[in-house]
Design a protein around this motif. Structure first.
Motif, PDB file in Angstrom:
ATOM      1  N   VAL A  89      -0.832 -49.655  21.753  1.00 23.72           N
ATOM      2  CA  VAL A  89      -2.107 -49.861  22.436  1.00 23.72           C
ATOM      3  C   VAL A  89      -1.937 -49.631  23.937  1.00 23.72           C
ATOM      4  CG1 VAL A  89      -3.813 -51.607  23.070  1.00 23.72           C
ATOM      5  CG2 VAL A  89      -3.117 -51.352  20.694  1.00 23.72           C
ATOM      6  N   GLY A  90      -0.826 -50.113  24.481  1.00 17.92           N
ATOM      7  CA  GLY A  90      -0.569 -49.915  25.904  1.00 17.92           C
ATOM      8  C   GLY A  90      -0.513 -48.452  26.288  1.00 17.92           C
ATOM      9  N   ARG A  91       0.152 -47.650  25.471  1.00 15.66           N
ATOM     10  CA  ARG A  91       0.245 -46.214  25.768  1.00 15.66           C
ATOM     11  C   ARG A  91      -1.114 -45.531  25.686  1.00 15.66           C
ATOM     12  NH1 ARG A  91       4.699 -46.970  22.614  1.00 15.66           N
ATOM     13  NH2 ARG A  91       3.681 -46.143  20.753  1.00 15.66           N
ATOM     14  N   GLU A  92      -1.945 -45.991  24.776  1.00 19.72           N
ATOM     15  CA  GLU A  92      -3.243 -45.373  24.543  1.00 19.72           C
ATOM     16  C   GLU A  92      -4.324 -45.863  25.509  1.00 19.72           C
ATOM     17  OE1 GLU A  92      -5.975 -42.931  22.480  1.00 19.72           O
ATOM     18  OE2 GLU A  92      -3.822 -43.055  22.157  1.00 19.72           O
ATOM     19  N   VAL A  93      -4.345 -47.163  25.778  1.00 23.08           N
ATOM     20  CA  VAL A  93      -5.453 -47.768  26.504  1.00 23.08           C
ATOM     21  C   VAL A  93      -5.104 -48.146  27.938  1.00 23.08           C
ATOM     22  CG1 VAL A  93      -7.083 -49.711  26.508  1.00 23.08           C
ATOM     23  CG2 VAL A  93      -6.419 -48.653  24.339  1.00 23.08           C
ATOM     24  N   PHE A  94      -3.941 -48.714  28.151  1.00 26.29           N
ATOM     25  CA  PHE A  94      -3.591 -49.267  29.465  1.00 26.29           C
ATOM     26  C   PHE A  94      -2.715 -48.305  30.254  1.00 26.29           C
ATOM     27  CE2 PHE A  94      -4.397 -52.930  26.665  1.00 26.29           C
ATOM     28  CZ  PHE A  94      -5.560 -53.347  27.270  1.00 26.29           C
ATOM     29  N   THR A  95      -3.332 -47.213  30.642  1.00 32.55           N
ATOM     30  CA  THR A  95      -2.654 -46.175  31.407  1.00 32.55           C
ATOM     31  C   THR A  95      -2.766 -46.493  32.895  1.00 32.55           C
ATOM     32  OG1 THR A  95      -4.666 -44.854  31.563  1.00 32.55           O
ATOM     33  CG2 THR A  95      -3.237 -44.463  29.635  1.00 32.55           C
ATOM     34  N   PRO A  96      -1.907 -45.921  33.712  1.00 36.04           N
ATOM     35  CA  PRO A  96      -1.999 -46.165  35.158  1.00 36.04           C
ATOM     36  C   PRO A  96      -3.383 -45.844  35.730  1.00 36.04           C
ATOM     37  CG  PRO A  96       0.087 -45.121  34.649  1.00 36.04           C
ATOM     38  CD  PRO A  96      -0.719 -45.125  33.372  1.00 36.04           C
ATOM     39  N   ALA A  97      -4.042 -44.844  35.185  1.00 34.67           N
ATOM     40  CA  ALA A  97      -5.374 -44.477  35.672  1.00 34.67           C
ATOM     41  C   ALA A  97      -6.410 -45.563  35.396  1.00 34.67           C
ATOM     42  CB  ALA A  97      -5.817 -43.161  35.028  1.00 34.67           C
ATOM     43  N   ARG A  98      -6.142 -46.461  34.458  1.00 37.00           N
ATOM     44  CA  ARG A  98      -7.093 -47.529  34.097  1.00 37.00           C
ATOM     45  C   ARG A  98      -6.832 -48.843  34.829  1.00 37.00           C
ATOM     46  NH1 ARG A  98     -11.638 -46.625  31.427  1.00 37.00           N
ATOM     47  NH2 ARG A  98     -11.469 -48.647  30.467  1.00 37.00           N
ATOM     48  N   ARG A  99      -5.755 -48.916  35.608  1.00 34.30           N
ATOM     49  CA  ARG A  99      -5.387 -50.190  36.232  1.00 34.30           C
ATOM     50  C   ARG A  99      -6.480 -50.713  37.179  1.00 34.30           C
ATOM     51  NH1 ARG A  99      -0.072 -51.919  36.479  1.00 34.30           N
ATOM     52  NH2 ARG A  99       0.567 -49.751  36.433  1.00 34.30           N
ATOM     53  N   GLU A 100      -6.996 -49.872  38.044  1.00 41.81           N
ATOM     54  CA  GLU A 100      -8.016 -50.328  38.995  1.00 41.81           C
ATOM     55  C   GLU A 100      -9.286 -50.767  38.260  1.00 41.81           C
ATOM     56  OE1 GLU A 100     -10.546 -48.613  42.731  1.00 41.81           O
ATOM     57  OE2 GLU A 100      -8.471 -47.935  42.535  1.00 41.81           O
ATOM     58  N   PHE A 101      -9.693 -49.983  37.264  1.00 42.36           N
ATOM     59  CA  PHE A 101     -10.846 -50.356  36.443  1.00 42.36           C
ATOM     60  C   PHE A 101     -10.601 -51.726  35.810  1.00 42.36           C
ATOM     61  CE2 PHE A 101     -13.003 -50.674  32.384  1.00 42.36           C
ATOM     62  CZ  PHE A 101     -14.303 -50.273  32.670  1.00 42.36           C
ATOM     63  N   SER A 102      -9.413 -51.920  35.261  1.00 43.56           N
ATOM     64  CA  SER A 102      -9.086 -53.179  34.587  1.00 43.56           C
ATOM     65  C   SER A 102      -9.094 -54.356  35.551  1.00 43.56           C
ATOM     66  CB  SER A 102      -7.725 -53.063  33.897  1.00 43.56           C
ATOM     67  OG  SER A 102      -7.780 -52.100  32.878  1.00 43.56           O
ATOM     68  N   ALA A 103      -8.598 -54.146  36.763  1.00 47.14           N
ATOM     69  CA  ALA A 103      -8.604 -55.215  37.762  1.00 47.14           C
ATOM     70  C   ALA A 103     -10.042 -55.608  38.106  1.00 47.14           C
ATOM     71  CB  ALA A 103      -7.851 -54.780  39.005  1.00 47.14           C
ATOM     72  N   GLN A 104     -10.890 -54.622  38.328  1.00 42.91           N
ATOM     73  CA  GLN A 104     -12.284 -54.907  38.649  1.00 42.91           C
ATOM     74  C   GLN A 104     -12.994 -55.528  37.438  1.00 42.91           C
ATOM     75  OE1 GLN A 104     -14.529 -51.576  40.152  1.00 42.91           O
ATOM     76  NE2 GLN A 104     -16.125 -52.901  40.964  1.00 42.91           N
ATOM     77  N   ARG A 105     -12.658 -55.069  36.248  1.00 39.66           N
ATOM     78  CA  ARG A 105     -13.235 -55.619  35.016  1.00 39.66           C
ATOM     79  C   ARG A 105     -12.913 -57.104  34.901  1.00 39.66           C
ATOM     80  NH1 ARG A 105     -11.188 -56.863  30.139  1.00 39.66           N
ATOM     81  NH2 ARG A 105     -12.524 -56.630  28.301  1.00 39.66           N
ATOM     82  N   ARG A 106     -11.673 -57.490  35.178  1.00 47.05           N
ATOM     83  CA  ARG A 106     -11.283 -58.903  35.114  1.00 47.05           C
ATOM     84  C   ARG A 106     -12.107 -59.742  36.087  1.00 47.05           C
ATOM     85  NH1 ARG A 106      -5.705 -59.768  36.592  1.00 47.05           N
ATOM     86  NH2 ARG A 106      -6.248 -61.939  36.347  1.00 47.05           N
ATOM     87  N   THR A 107     -12.334 -59.210  37.290  1.00 46.26           N
ATOM     88  CA  THR A 107     -13.120 -59.928  38.289  1.00 46.26           C
ATOM     89  C   THR A 107     -14.559 -60.113  37.823  1.00 46.26           C
ATOM     90  OG1 THR A 107     -11.724 -59.049  40.063  1.00 46.26           O
ATOM     91  CG2 THR A 107     -13.897 -59.869  40.701  1.00 46.26           C
ATOM     92  N   VAL A 108     -15.147 -59.061  37.282  1.00 42.84           N
ATOM     93  CA  VAL A 108     -16.528 -59.126  36.793  1.00 42.84           C
ATOM     94  C   VAL A 108     -16.631 -60.113  35.641  1.00 42.84           C
ATOM     95  CG1 VAL A 108     -18.277 -57.790  35.538  1.00 42.84           C
ATOM     96  CG2 VAL A 108     -17.244 -56.850  37.617  1.00 42.84           C
ATOM     97  N   ILE A 109     -15.697 -60.085  34.723  1.00 43.43           N
ATOM     98  CA  ILE A 109     -15.718 -60.996  33.577  1.00 43.43           C
ATOM     99  C   ILE A 109     -15.559 -62.440  34.031  1.00 43.43           C
ATOM    100  CG2 ILE A 109     -14.433 -61.712  31.514  1.00 43.43           C
ATOM    101  CD1 ILE A 109     -14.021 -58.675  30.964  1.00 43.43           C
ATOM    102  N   ALA A 110     -14.683 -62.676  34.987  1.00 39.09           N
ATOM    103  CA  ALA A 110     -14.467 -64.038  35.483  1.00 39.09           C
ATOM    104  C   ALA A 110     -15.728 -64.627  36.103  1.00 39.09           C
ATOM    105  CB  ALA A 110     -13.331 -64.047  36.498  1.00 39.09           C
ATOM    106  N   ALA A 111     -16.616 -63.792  36.612  1.00 39.98           N
ATOM    107  CA  ALA A 111     -17.830 -64.265  37.280  1.00 39.98           C
ATOM    108  C   ALA A 111     -18.989 -64.542  36.322  1.00 39.98           C
ATOM    109  CB  ALA A 111     -18.270 -63.235  38.321  1.00 39.98           C
TER     110      ALA A 111
END
Length: 189
Positions: A89-111
């Protein structure tokens, strides 16, 4: 509107994330998201069932996890099988290009309480997917449940660490460290 352009689901996800960060989840509509992405409301609903799902990717990850558990080496222990699946799953979904999106996603979800609830439900679905796939491999019920729960905890820890934009390790490395820490902690209990 450029409905024929590729990557409509990705464009919708990026538009939603931007709008949720700017206005808040509750103050953003499906029409707002579609317009920001340069698409129509009907195109949105061809890709996502509702505005929450735009951040959760449907059942893609549960399917990937189940397939990867089945594809793990036959000699793997239940926890090694889960690690194999999380690597896939990490190789498929959690690529370096998705890190910034994921960080912002976590912030939005936390709110948003609604998004936090959806994130929790998604975690339960991922755990159930691993448990069921392990059982199909012939792993006893309790061992399937324990391996999946430990894997889910390691996955949660790894995702939080990996999505920190100051971290540049591959998801698999972060996940393997987290899984080792979870194993060590459970052994000391």
């Amino acid at each position: 509107m450029a409905r024929w352009q590729p990557n409509a689901s990705e464009r919708l996800a990026l538009a939603a994330l931007e709008l949720f960060a700017e206005r808040g989840y509750e103050n953003t509509t499906v029409i707002d998201i579609a317009q920001r992405a340069g698409l129509t409301k009907s195109t949105f609903f061809r890709h996502f069932s509702d505005k929450r799902e735009v951040l959760f990717g449907g059942d893609r990850m549960t399917g990937l996890l189940g397939e990867a558990v089945v594809a793990a080496p036959a000699t793997a222990t239940p926890l090694e099988t889960v690690a194999h699946a999380l690597d896939a799953v990490g190789r498929e979904v959690f690529t370096p290009a998705r890190r910034e999106f994921s960080a912002q996603r976590r912030t939005v979800i936390a709110a948003s309480p609604e998004l936090r609830e959806r994130e929790a439900l998604k975690g339960l679905a991922l755990t159930a997917s691993m448990t069921d796939a392990l059982k199909r491999r012939g792993v006893p019920d309790l061992a399937s449940c324990v391996a999946a729960e430990l894997g889910a905890l390691a996955f949660k820890i790894a995702y939080e660490r990996w999505s920190d934009t100051a971290n540049d390790d591959d998801f698999s490395e972060v996940m393997r460290r987290a899984l080792g820490e979870v194993q060590a902690a459970s052994a000391s209990c």
